[in-house]
Design a protein around this motif. Sequence first.
Motif, mmCIF file in Angstrom:
data_model
loop_
_atom_site.group_PDB
_atom_site.id
_atom_site.type_symbol
_atom_site.label_atom_id
_atom_site.label_comp_id
_atom_site.label_asym_id
_atom_site.label_seq_id
_atom_site.Cartn_x
_atom_site.Cartn_y
_atom_site.Cartn_z
ATOM 1 N N ILE A 186 0.858 -1.192 0.000
ATOM 2 C CA ILE A 186 0.000 0.000 0.000
ATOM 3 C C ILE A 186 0.888 1.234 0.000
ATOM 4 O O ILE A 186 1.762 1.391 0.855
ATOM 5 C CB ILE A 186 -0.937 0.015 1.226
ATOM 6 C CG1 ILE A 186 -1.831 -1.233 1.236
ATOM 7 C CG2 ILE A 186 -1.799 1.285 1.237
ATOM 8 C CD1 ILE A 186 -2.541 -1.463 2.543
ATOM 9 N N ASN A 187 0.650 2.143 -0.958
ATOM 10 C CA ASN A 187 1.378 3.406 -1.044
ATOM 11 C C ASN A 187 0.358 4.522 -1.260
ATOM 12 O O ASN A 187 0.101 4.951 -2.383
ATOM 13 C CB ASN A 187 2.386 3.351 -2.199
ATOM 14 C CG ASN A 187 3.147 4.656 -2.366
ATOM 15 O OD1 ASN A 187 3.116 5.522 -1.487
ATOM 16 N ND2 ASN A 187 3.813 4.818 -3.500
ATOM 17 N N GLY A 188 -0.252 4.985 -0.172
ATOM 18 C CA GLY A 188 -1.310 5.985 -0.281
ATOM 19 C C GLY A 188 -2.478 5.427 -1.077
ATOM 20 O O GLY A 188 -2.969 4.333 -0.787
ATOM 21 N N PRO A 189 -2.923 6.143 -2.125
ATOM 22 C CA PRO A 189 -4.046 5.634 -2.921
ATOM 23 C C PRO A 189 -3.631 4.557 -3.928
ATOM 24 O O PRO A 189 -4.489 4.024 -4.628
ATOM 25 C CB PRO A 189 -4.538 6.891 -3.654
ATOM 26 C CG PRO A 189 -3.326 7.754 -3.783
ATOM 27 C CD PRO A 189 -2.498 7.494 -2.550
ATOM 28 N N ILE A 190 -2.319 4.259 -4.016
ATOM 29 C CA ILE A 190 -1.837 3.243 -4.949
ATOM 30 C C ILE A 190 -1.587 1.945 -4.186
ATOM 31 O O ILE A 190 -0.803 1.901 -3.237
ATOM 32 C CB ILE A 190 -0.541 3.694 -5.653
ATOM 33 C CG1 ILE A 190 -0.756 5.043 -6.344
ATOM 34 C CG2 ILE A 190 -0.087 2.644 -6.646
ATOM 35 C CD1 ILE A 190 -1.836 5.030 -7.404
ATOM 36 N N VAL A 191 -2.276 0.886 -4.598
ATOM 37 C CA VAL A 191 -2.214 -0.401 -3.903
ATOM 38 C C VAL A 191 -1.734 -1.474 -4.881
ATOM 39 O O VAL A 191 -2.259 -1.573 -6.004
ATOM 40 C CB VAL A 191 -3.592 -0.778 -3.322
ATOM 41 C CG1 VAL A 191 -3.554 -2.171 -2.707
ATOM 42 C CG2 VAL A 191 -4.034 0.251 -2.286
ATOM 43 N N THR A 192 -0.725 -2.245 -4.446
ATOM 44 C CA THR A 192 -0.263 -3.384 -5.240
ATOM 45 C C THR A 192 -1.069 -4.612 -4.833
ATOM 46 O O THR A 192 -1.191 -4.919 -3.640
ATOM 47 C CB THR A 192 1.230 -3.655 -5.001
ATOM 48 O OG1 THR A 192 1.973 -2.465 -5.276
ATOM 49 C CG2 THR A 192 1.726 -4.783 -5.888
ATOM 50 N N ILE A 193 -1.647 -5.295 -5.811
ATOM 51 C CA ILE A 193 -2.487 -6.458 -5.524
ATOM 52 C C ILE A 193 -2.005 -7.652 -6.341
ATOM 53 O O ILE A 193 -1.392 -7.494 -7.397
ATOM 54 C CB ILE A 193 -3.975 -6.173 -5.843
ATOM 55 C CG1 ILE A 193 -4.144 -5.803 -7.333
ATOM 56 C CG2 ILE A 193 -4.528 -5.072 -4.950
ATOM 57 C CD1 ILE A 193 -5.590 -5.614 -7.756
ATOM 58 N N ARG A 194 -2.284 -8.833 -5.823
ATOM 59 C CA ARG A 194 -2.078 -10.071 -6.585
ATOM 60 C C ARG A 194 -3.465 -10.612 -6.906
ATOM 61 O O ARG A 194 -4.223 -10.987 -6.021
ATOM 62 C CB ARG A 194 -1.269 -11.089 -5.783
ATOM 63 C CG ARG A 194 -1.005 -12.395 -6.560
ATOM 64 C CD ARG A 194 -0.123 -13.359 -5.770
ATOM 65 N NE ARG A 194 1.212 -12.817 -5.603
ATOM 66 C CZ ARG A 194 2.176 -12.894 -6.527
ATOM 67 N NH1 ARG A 194 1.927 -13.490 -7.679
ATOM 68 N NH2 ARG A 194 3.363 -12.392 -6.294
#
Length: 599
Positions: A13-21
Amino acid sequence: MKHENKKGTIQDINGPIVTIRLPGVQNGEQVRIGSLGLYGEVISLEGDEALAQIYESTEMVRPGEPVEGLGHPLSVELGPGLIGGIFDGVQRPLEEMFIKAGDQIPRGLSPLPLNREKLWHFVPSDNLEPNMPIIGGARLGVVQETETVEHRIVVPPTIEGELIELAPEGDYNLEETIAQVRDPRGQVHHLKLYHRWPVRKPRPYQGRDNGVEPLITGQRILDTFFPLLKGSKCAVPGPFGAGKTVVQHQVARWANADIVIYVGCGERGNELVDVLDNFPKLKDPYSGRPLMDRTLLIANTSNMPVVAREASIYVGITIAEYYRDQGYDVVMLADSTSRWAEALREVSGRLGQMPVEEGYPAYLASRLAAFYERAGRVETMDCGKGSVTLIGAVSPPGGDFSEPVTSHTKEIIQTFWALSKELADARHYPAIDWVDSFSADVGTAAEWWHENIDRGWEKRRAQALAMLARDAELSRIVNLVGPEALSSAQRWILEGAALIKEGVLQQSALDPVDTFSSPHKQFMLLDLILTVYDEGATLIELGVPVQELAEMPILARLRRCKELYDSSQTDQLKAFRVEALNVFKAIHSEYAQRGEQTA
């Protein structure tokens, strides 16, 4: 197209940017993340891992929480019930959210944009029969959405084939089937009163057309000096406090458009509160009905999530295209595109993309161009001509028009209403600078003015602008060496320019008479002032002192004509014209006699 929902997990999670699998996810697909079910949109993809921008705050969301792919891109619901609505940047109905949650809206709350329970009276089109071919955009029937707007129910643009069945006239809710269409592959589509459309994809049309008539706003400096055609693109740049929002409010209130969509994109909350409070109370000057009967508001204030701000512009333009496809003239006002560009800058920074001008991403210009290009006048699939007119406010820091958003916008648009802090500080409103502003639509607008108002419009407009340009040159001389350095004719030019500024260009949005000026009144005021100037110039040649002319009481009344006579009192304005010219004729006779006696 609806797909089976996919499951995955949050990685980072980076603020409004989320890394997902999320195996099988597609670029642009909408997702729901975390136990709160926050909505987002995939913006980058690498194998089974994706980056998603989230429309709400991601505070307290943790890696490992579940992710669900929804199988479709960010889309809006298009159907009866939009007009009069107030939505946020991703089309969540704010009034419905207030009823459910009060002032403090919890994250993850996502009520449906359109009311599923309300019944709408559907009247099918007479020319449709079972077994006949039908195309996307064809009109199935109509629903009376408000007293002002007849909502034309159209086939979604992606569907065509054979009409199997069309519902009879009656009352239906949004989930009931009103038509069935079999496409060439044999699949049967059950059509409802509404459909969904992805916001980043322009809606199709048969062909693009050129604008043929101006958008009448009732604001003299806009309509007379810098006209905007229906289906054209316009920017309203200006520094803080110059009056961008008031100009847009005036256009929203008085424009002769069928539908008005106001998008508050990243503006201060108190400004949007003014809109939300005042618009429902205003009356439409063309129908006498409440203004909200043809208006839709999208509110996304500066304290709302930055990603939803970026989406709000696309939500607004997609709804505008939907009503355009029904054959309506739509005006969309975006306040402001600078805040939208700032959202792009923040997201690109978090993605680690290479910044260019003032930190904006390299694709700023192309995104702006793609957005503004969705304006236009088109031939719809089945509803005749329709148009979207785009008016975007720009907020350059410090009023610097060379900054990237303003400079790129200036290259794209056709009309430029530049606001001046100096004029605003001098209490000259609207503070639109007649030197920096321009319109590429004057030629086409002139044809309309000549046909409908007066054939002298273009000549008088050019004369006034030339006088204002000459006034700027002479004012610089006065500032350096004083008015004594000017001839009487030059001093009369300064007086004539002052009459134009005060009697035509200045217009109070708060004055009940002057807030709106019809095209006939606009031309009569301009023509009267220029005629008075011409008469005065003749008297100057006869030797009449310029001071005597400048102190004539009739000039003080001339300055106030705009607020003494409303748009229906053209006969009284004509009578004043006769009175003013008689005063000048009397002076002319007096000095002519003196000349004869002297001779």
